[in-house]
Design a protein around this motif. Structure first.
Motif, PDB file in Angstrom:
ATOM      1  N   HIS A 228       0.818  -1.300  -0.048  1.00 49.48           N
ATOM      2  CA  HIS A 228       0.003   0.001   0.001  1.00 49.48           C
ATOM      3  C   HIS A 228       0.712   1.415   0.087  1.00 49.48           C
ATOM      4  O   HIS A 228       0.334   2.227  -0.409  1.00 49.48           O
ATOM      5  N   ASP A 229       2.123   1.082   0.368  1.00 47.22           N
ATOM      6  CA  ASP A 229       2.862   2.393   0.309  1.00 47.22           C
ATOM      7  C   ASP A 229       3.345   2.741  -1.034  1.00 47.22           C
ATOM      8  O   ASP A 229       3.569   4.085  -1.377  1.00 47.22           O
ATOM      9  N   LEU A 230       3.076   1.751  -1.954  1.00 43.13           N
ATOM     10  CA  LEU A 230       3.391   2.304  -3.366  1.00 43.13           C
ATOM     11  C   LEU A 230       1.956   3.174  -4.010  1.00 43.13           C
ATOM     12  O   LEU A 230       2.182   3.820  -4.924  1.00 43.13           O
ATOM     13  N   GLU A 231       1.091   3.011  -3.094  1.00 39.54           N
ATOM     14  CA  GLU A 231      -0.019   3.902  -3.312  1.00 39.54           C
ATOM     15  C   GLU A 231      -0.170   5.412  -3.046  1.00 39.54           C
ATOM     16  O   GLU A 231      -0.879   6.333  -2.895  1.00 39.54           O
ATOM     17  N   LEU A 232       1.070   5.865  -2.264  1.00 36.27           N
ATOM     18  CA  LEU A 232       1.228   7.016  -1.646  1.00 36.27           C
ATOM     19  C   LEU A 232       1.795   8.193  -2.691  1.00 36.27           C
ATOM     20  O   LEU A 232       1.648   9.528  -2.476  1.00 36.27           O
ATOM     21  N   PHE A 233       1.930   7.692  -4.092  1.00 38.82           N
ATOM     22  CA  PHE A 233       2.545   8.644  -5.122  1.00 38.82           C
ATOM     23  C   PHE A 233       1.952   8.103  -6.277  1.00 38.82           C
ATOM     24  O   PHE A 233       1.287   6.822  -6.715  1.00 38.82           O
ATOM     25  N   HIS A 234       2.218   9.183  -7.205  1.00 43.36           N
ATOM     26  CA  HIS A 234       1.251   8.636  -8.585  1.00 43.36           C
ATOM     27  C   HIS A 234       2.566   8.932  -9.531  1.00 43.36           C
ATOM     28  O   HIS A 234       3.568   9.639  -9.163  1.00 43.36           O
ATOM     29  N   LEU A 235       2.434   8.388 -10.764  1.00 40.48           N
ATOM     30  CA  LEU A 235       3.523   8.428 -12.002  1.00 40.48           C
ATOM     31  C   LEU A 235       2.415   8.709 -13.006  1.00 40.48           C
ATOM     32  O   LEU A 235       1.794   8.172 -13.359  1.00 40.48           O
ATOM     33  N   THR A 236       3.213   9.742 -13.699  1.00 40.78           N
ATOM     34  CA  THR A 236       2.770  10.188 -15.027  1.00 40.78           C
ATOM     35  C   THR A 236       3.430  10.868 -16.019  1.00 40.78           C
ATOM     36  O   THR A 236       4.633  11.498 -15.500  1.00 40.78           O
ATOM     37  N   ASP A 237       3.004  10.931 -17.117  1.00 46.41           N
ATOM     38  CA  ASP A 237       3.887  11.826 -18.189  1.00 46.41           C
ATOM     39  C   ASP A 237       3.243  12.969 -18.704  1.00 46.41           C
ATOM     40  O   ASP A 237       3.526  13.759 -19.373  1.00 46.41           O
ATOM     41  N   ASP A 238       1.842  13.180 -18.214  1.00 47.42           N
ATOM     42  CA  ASP A 238       0.725  14.027 -18.758  1.00 47.42           C
ATOM     43  C   ASP A 238       0.696  15.103 -17.803  1.00 47.42           C
ATOM     44  O   ASP A 238       0.408  15.009 -16.572  1.00 47.42           O
ATOM     45  N   VAL A 239       0.851  16.495 -18.251  1.00 47.47           N
ATOM     46  CA  VAL A 239       0.777  17.451 -17.660  1.00 47.47           C
ATOM     47  C   VAL A 239      -0.661  17.860 -17.013  1.00 47.47           C
ATOM     48  O   VAL A 239      -0.810  18.182 -15.858  1.00 47.47           O
ATOM     49  N   ASP A 240      -1.613  17.515 -18.014  1.00 44.65           N
ATOM     50  CA  ASP A 240      -3.112  17.661 -17.399  1.00 44.65           C
ATOM     51  C   ASP A 240      -3.525  16.558 -16.527  1.00 44.65           C
ATOM     52  O   ASP A 240      -4.100  17.143 -15.516  1.00 44.65           O
ATOM     53  N   GLU A 241      -3.221  15.473 -16.489  1.00 42.88           N
ATOM     54  CA  GLU A 241      -3.116  14.594 -15.347  1.00 42.88           C
ATOM     55  C   GLU A 241      -2.463  15.162 -13.879  1.00 42.88           C
ATOM     56  O   GLU A 241      -3.080  14.842 -13.043  1.00 42.88           O
ATOM     57  N   THR A 242      -1.179  15.405 -13.971  1.00 42.85           N
ATOM     58  CA  THR A 242      -0.592  16.062 -13.011  1.00 42.85           C
ATOM     59  C   THR A 242      -1.550  17.057 -12.295  1.00 42.85           C
ATOM     60  O   THR A 242      -1.445  17.121 -11.182  1.00 42.85           O
ATOM     61  N   ILE A 243      -2.060  18.024 -13.082  1.00 40.26           N
ATOM     62  CA  ILE A 243      -2.717  19.168 -12.619  1.00 40.26           C
ATOM     63  C   ILE A 243      -3.996  18.489 -11.949  1.00 40.26           C
ATOM     64  O   ILE A 243      -4.585  18.887 -10.812  1.00 40.26           O
ATOM     65  N   ALA A 244      -4.762  17.466 -12.638  1.00 36.78           N
ATOM     66  CA  ALA A 244      -5.919  16.993 -12.302  1.00 36.78           C
ATOM     67  C   ALA A 244      -5.895  16.295 -10.878  1.00 36.78           C
ATOM     68  O   ALA A 244      -6.596  16.325  -9.942  1.00 36.78           O
ATOM     69  N   LEU A 245      -4.640  15.701 -10.638  1.00 42.53           N
ATOM     70  CA  LEU A 245      -4.317  14.886  -9.509  1.00 42.53           C
ATOM     71  C   LEU A 245      -4.155  15.856  -8.150  1.00 42.53           C
ATOM     72  O   LEU A 245      -4.714  15.627  -7.262  1.00 42.53           O
TER      73      LEU A 245
END
Length: 265
Positions: A228-245
């Motif tokens: 569950h510690d791997l759920e403490l962060f997100h991984l992305t290449d998308d700027v829009d997804e970054t802002i949405a998160l």
């Protein structure tokens, strides 16, 4: 051998009280605190002693708190000072800073060049508030020209407190040792519930994938952390997804509220 009580009765030690400090026997000082304060001449070694450092540390906290208390919702953006202008990573930093400002967030960085400058630049060019928290280093860099509000710190731990206290989340661009330090401190604070849970977004899957794989296949597989510690962060290449998160999760009001993480696999 005399008991402690007998020893105390026999010796009747000379005693000096200096504020909350009690000095006895050979530790009694020949001058008072006021006398040493008001003397205009004397050695300056006290400038480098721990009690004086405490006052400097306190002053840095006061200055930081006072400066940043009214900046509004903010996101801290971390990344390498060595990211060159014109590179894809620099352009991503500019785009993230701009998008965060357009979403109503103040952008906080370490105030230096590279990825930090990129995020500050994007925020400034979008008309948002761009904050830089600098640090005293042997190789002085200074604050980048896109910082609107800058605070320079002597102590890393004071600066780190400001990054966490005044941010609603973290966006972590590719970076080196300092970026890793900031990333894992943020994860640890969330994991141990020292701070209210907030989003941590790793931007750049090619760069961060090896680290995520190592965490999953070595650290978690070896029982040194939970899945569950791997759920403490997100991984992305998308700027829009970054802002949405960060926008979605920063709006979550109560600690412990659930959210849907991006699967690090």
């Amino acid at each position: 051998m005399a008991s402690a009580e007998e020893f105390g009765q026999r010796q009747a030690p000379r005693e000096q009280r200096l504020g909350p400090v009690v000095r006895r026997r050979g530790q009694v000082q020949s001058s008072t605190t006021d006398q040493r304060l008001l003397d205009t001449a004397g050695p300056s070694e006290w400038l480098h002693q721990d009690p004086w450092r405490v006052m400097r540390i306190q002053s840095e906290f006061v200055e930081g708190f006072g400066t940043l208390a009214e900046i509004g919702p903010a996101i801290s953006v971390f990344g390498s000072a060595r990211t060159p202008q014109g590179s894809p990573e620099y352009e991503a930093g500019v785009n993230i800073g701009r998008a965060l400002a357009e979403a109503g967030f103040t952008v906080i960085t370490g105030g230096g060049p590279g990825a930090m400058e990129a995020a500050n630049r994007g925020a400034a060019e979008a008309g948002g508030t761009s904050v830089g928290l600098g640090i005293e280093l042997p190789f002085e860099q200074g604050l980048n020209p896109y910082v609107d509000i800058g605070v320079n710190f002597r102590y890393f731990f004071v600066r780190k407190t400001m990054f966490v206290k005044y941010a609603s989340g973290f966006v972590v661009l590719p970076g080196g040792m300092g970026t890793m330090d900031e990333l894992f401190e943020a994860i640890t604070l969330v994991q141990t519930q020292k701070v209210t849970r907030f989003p941590i977004v790793l931007f750049g899957t090619d760069y961060w994938r090896g680290l995520v794989d190592w965490l999953r296949d070595t650290v978690v597989a070896g029982g040194k952390a939970g899945r569950h510690d791997l759920e403490l962060f997100h991984l992305t290449d998308d700027v829009d997804e970054t802002i949405a998160l960060v926008t979605k999760e920063a709006a979550v009001g109560s600690p412990g509220e659930s959210f849907q993480p991006v699967d690090p696999d």
